[in-house]
Design a protein around this motif. Structure first.
Motif, PDB file in Angstrom:
ATOM      1  N   ILE A   2      42.487  39.814  40.245  1.00 10.91           N
ATOM      2  CA  ILE A   2      41.075  40.162  40.068  1.00 10.91           C
ATOM      3  C   ILE A   2      40.181  39.036  40.590  1.00 10.91           C
ATOM      4  O   ILE A   2      40.357  37.869  40.261  1.00 10.91           O
ATOM      5  CB  ILE A   2      40.760  40.442  38.585  1.00 10.91           C
ATOM      6  CG1 ILE A   2      41.569  41.650  38.091  1.00 10.91           C
ATOM      7  CG2 ILE A   2      39.258  40.690  38.391  1.00 10.91           C
ATOM      8  CD1 ILE A   2      41.271  42.948  38.810  1.00 10.91           C
ATOM      9  N   VAL A   5      33.886  41.108  39.217  1.00 11.56           N
ATOM     10  CA  VAL A   5      33.562  41.794  37.969  1.00 11.56           C
ATOM     11  C   VAL A   5      32.204  42.476  38.145  1.00 11.56           C
ATOM     12  O   VAL A   5      31.210  41.823  38.480  1.00 11.56           O
ATOM     13  CB  VAL A   5      33.514  40.823  36.771  1.00 11.56           C
ATOM     14  CG1 VAL A   5      33.163  41.583  35.490  1.00 11.56           C
ATOM     15  CG2 VAL A   5      34.848  40.098  36.614  1.00 11.56           C
ATOM     16  N   ILE A 164      37.044  44.668  38.614  1.00 17.11           N
ATOM     17  CA  ILE A 164      36.913  45.236  37.272  1.00 17.11           C
ATOM     18  C   ILE A 164      35.486  45.741  37.097  1.00 17.11           C
ATOM     19  O   ILE A 164      34.530  45.098  37.548  1.00 17.11           O
ATOM     20  CB  ILE A 164      37.256  44.196  36.194  1.00 17.11           C
ATOM     21  CG1 ILE A 164      38.780  44.032  36.078  1.00 17.11           C
ATOM     22  CG2 ILE A 164      36.670  44.567  34.828  1.00 17.11           C
ATOM     23  CD1 ILE A 164      39.227  42.989  35.070  1.00 17.11           C
ATOM     24  N   GLU A 177      37.758  54.294  38.312  1.00 19.50           N
ATOM     25  CA  GLU A 177      39.220  54.249  38.323  1.00 19.50           C
ATOM     26  C   GLU A 177      39.809  55.149  39.399  1.00 19.50           C
ATOM     27  O   GLU A 177      40.922  54.901  39.882  1.00 19.50           O
ATOM     28  CB  GLU A 177      39.756  54.609  36.938  1.00 19.50           C
ATOM     29  CG  GLU A 177      39.483  53.505  35.913  1.00 19.50           C
ATOM     30  CD  GLU A 177      39.890  53.865  34.496  1.00 19.50           C
ATOM     31  OE1 GLU A 177      40.027  55.082  34.205  1.00 19.50           O
ATOM     32  OE2 GLU A 177      40.062  52.942  33.678  1.00 19.50           O
ATOM     33  N   THR A 182      39.784  48.647  38.164  1.00 23.07           N
ATOM     34  CA  THR A 182      40.155  48.557  36.751  1.00 23.07           C
ATOM     35  C   THR A 182      38.910  48.748  35.896  1.00 23.07           C
ATOM     36  O   THR A 182      37.908  48.049  36.092  1.00 23.07           O
ATOM     37  CB  THR A 182      40.788  47.186  36.435  1.00 23.07           C
ATOM     38  OG1 THR A 182      41.978  47.044  37.213  1.00 23.07           O
ATOM     39  CG2 THR A 182      41.137  47.070  34.957  1.00 23.07           C
ATOM     40  N   ILE A 184      36.763  48.882  32.241  1.00 23.22           N
ATOM     41  CA  ILE A 184      36.632  48.478  30.844  1.00 23.22           C
ATOM     42  C   ILE A 184      35.548  49.353  30.225  1.00 23.22           C
ATOM     43  O   ILE A 184      34.366  49.205  30.531  1.00 23.22           O
ATOM     44  CB  ILE A 184      36.253  46.991  30.692  1.00 23.22           C
ATOM     45  CG1 ILE A 184      37.365  46.084  31.226  1.00 23.22           C
ATOM     46  CG2 ILE A 184      35.958  46.667  29.218  1.00 23.22           C
ATOM     47  CD1 ILE A 184      37.048  44.593  31.116  1.00 23.22           C
ATOM     48  N   LYS A 195      37.413  42.312  24.949  1.00 27.33           N
ATOM     49  CA  LYS A 195      37.945  42.997  26.116  1.00 27.33           C
ATOM     50  C   LYS A 195      38.072  42.054  27.315  1.00 27.33           C
ATOM     51  O   LYS A 195      39.013  42.173  28.121  1.00 27.33           O
ATOM     52  CB  LYS A 195      37.071  44.202  26.454  1.00 27.33           C
ATOM     53  CG  LYS A 195      37.194  45.321  25.409  1.00 27.33           C
ATOM     54  CD  LYS A 195      36.284  46.494  25.720  1.00 27.33           C
ATOM     55  CE  LYS A 195      36.399  47.572  24.651  1.00 27.33           C
ATOM     56  NZ  LYS A 195      37.593  48.387  24.757  1.00 27.33           N
ATOM     57  N   GLU A 198      41.187  40.006  26.743  1.00 27.54           N
ATOM     58  CA  GLU A 198      42.366  40.831  27.013  1.00 27.54           C
ATOM     59  C   GLU A 198      42.676  40.904  28.506  1.00 27.54           C
ATOM     60  O   GLU A 198      43.852  40.953  28.902  1.00 27.54           O
ATOM     61  CB  GLU A 198      42.161  42.242  26.460  1.00 27.54           C
ATOM     62  CG  GLU A 198      42.210  42.332  24.943  1.00 27.54           C
ATOM     63  CD  GLU A 198      41.837  43.714  24.434  1.00 27.54           C
ATOM     64  OE1 GLU A 198      41.417  44.565  25.260  1.00 27.54           O
ATOM     65  OE2 GLU A 198      41.960  43.949  23.206  1.00 27.54           O
ATOM     66  N   LYS A 199      41.636  40.900  29.337  1.00 26.80           N
ATOM     67  CA  LYS A 199      41.825  40.969  30.784  1.00 26.80           C
ATOM     68  C   LYS A 199      41.987  39.587  31.416  1.00 26.80           C
ATOM     69  O   LYS A 199      42.142  39.461  32.646  1.00 26.80           O
ATOM     70  CB  LYS A 199      40.642  41.686  31.442  1.00 26.80           C
ATOM     71  CG  LYS A 199      40.492  43.144  31.029  1.00 26.80           C
ATOM     72  CD  LYS A 199      41.664  43.988  31.482  1.00 26.80           C
ATOM     73  CE  LYS A 199      41.448  45.466  31.155  1.00 26.80           C
ATOM     74  NZ  LYS A 199      42.608  46.294  31.518  1.00 26.80           N
ATOM     75  N   LEU A 201      39.713  37.209  31.682  1.00 22.68           N
ATOM     76  CA  LEU A 201      38.524  36.807  32.445  1.00 22.68           C
ATOM     77  C   LEU A 201      37.818  35.606  31.845  1.00 22.68           C
ATOM     78  O   LEU A 201      37.103  34.876  32.540  1.00 22.68           O
ATOM     79  CB  LEU A 201      37.546  37.982  32.536  1.00 22.68           C
ATOM     80  CG  LEU A 201      38.071  39.203  33.299  1.00 22.68           C
ATOM     81  CD1 LEU A 201      37.069  40.337  33.231  1.00 22.68           C
ATOM     82  CD2 LEU A 201      38.384  38.857  34.747  1.00 22.68           C
TER      83      LEU A 201
END
Length: 202
Positions: A2, A5, A164, A177, A182, A184, A195, A198-199, A201
C-alpha cells in the motif's frame, strides 16, 4: 504494498449530521422532517454535489415545492458551514499516515460553497497530495458512479492494488473494491484509529 490512502470527507474527517443541526435549532419534529426531506434529502442537494446547478437555482427549486419560504431555505444553506466541522478524533490520524510515508487523496461528494469554505478553514487539508471533489468535475461525477473513481486513478496514476479507500457509505466502498482497491468501511468515525492500525497504516 500500500502506497496511497484515499479519504472520503463526510463522517470520516468532517462532521455531517443535518438532523443534529436541525435539533439544535429547536425545531419541532414535523418541521425538521420537512427541512430534511426538501433540502438535505432532495435531488437539489445531489445536484449541488454534481455541480450542475447553482445555489440560487437550488433555492428556487426547493421553494417551488411549496413547503418552505425562501428566507428559511437561505438561512439553512448559509448555515451549512457551521455544521461542517472537523472530527477532531480523526484529524491527527491524517498527519500520522502522511508522516508514515503514504500519499493522501480526497474522494468526496461535496457542493462548491461549503467545500471551499472548509478547505480554506482547516489546516489538515494541507497534508493531502490531491483529490477529486464531485462539484468540480461536472455532470454525473458523483460516488458511486464509476467515472469519479476513473478520474482519481488516472489523474494521479494510482494503482488500485497499492491503494486504500476509506468511506462511511458501503456502496462507495463496494464500487472501489470492484477496481481492486482495498476498502475500509467506516460507518462509525470513532473506529478509524482501530481500522488504520489493523491495516498497518499507523
Amino acid at each position: 504494498m500500500i502506497k496511497n490512502v484515499i479519504f472520503d470527507l463526510g463522517r470520516a474527517l468532517i462532521n455531517f449530521d443535518p438532523e443534529a443541526y436541525l435539533e439544535e435549532l429547536r425545531l419541532d419534529k414535523e418541521t425538521r422532517k420537512i427541512y430534511l426531506d426538501d433540502i438535505f434529502k432532495g435531488h437539489e442537494w445531489l445536484d449541488l454535489d454534481r455541480g450542475i446547478i447553482t445555489e440560487e437555482q437550488a433555492i428556487k427549486k426547493i421553494v417551488a415545492k411549496g413547503r418552505l419560504k425562501e428566507g428559511a431555505v437561505r438561512k439553512i444553506l448559509d448555515a451549512r458551514i457551521s455544521f461542517f466541522t472537523e472530527l477532531s478524533l480523526n484529524i491527527p490520524l491524517v498527519k500520522k499516515i502522511k508522516d508514515n510515508g503514504y500519499k493522501l487523496y480526497i474522494l468526496s461528494n461535496f457542493p462548491k460553497i461549503p467545500f471551499e469554505a472548509i478547505f480554506k478553514k482547516y489546516e489538515f487539508f494541507r497534508n493531502f497530495d490531491g483529490g477529486v471533489v464531485s462539484y468540480e468535475e461536472g455532470v454525473n461525477v458523483i460516488k458511486p458512479d464509476s467515472k469519479i473513481y476513473d478520474i482519481l486513478l488516472s489523474r494521479y496514476n494510482l494503482l488500485p492494488q497499492e491503494t486504500i479507500f476509506i468511506d462511511d457509505t458501503l456502496v462507495n466502498i463496494e464500487k472501489a473494491e470492484e477496481y481492486g482497491i482495498t476498502g475500509i468501511h467506516l460507518p462509525d468515525h470513532t473506529e478509524l484509529r482501530k481500522k488504520l492500525i489493523e491495516k498497518g497504516l499507523i
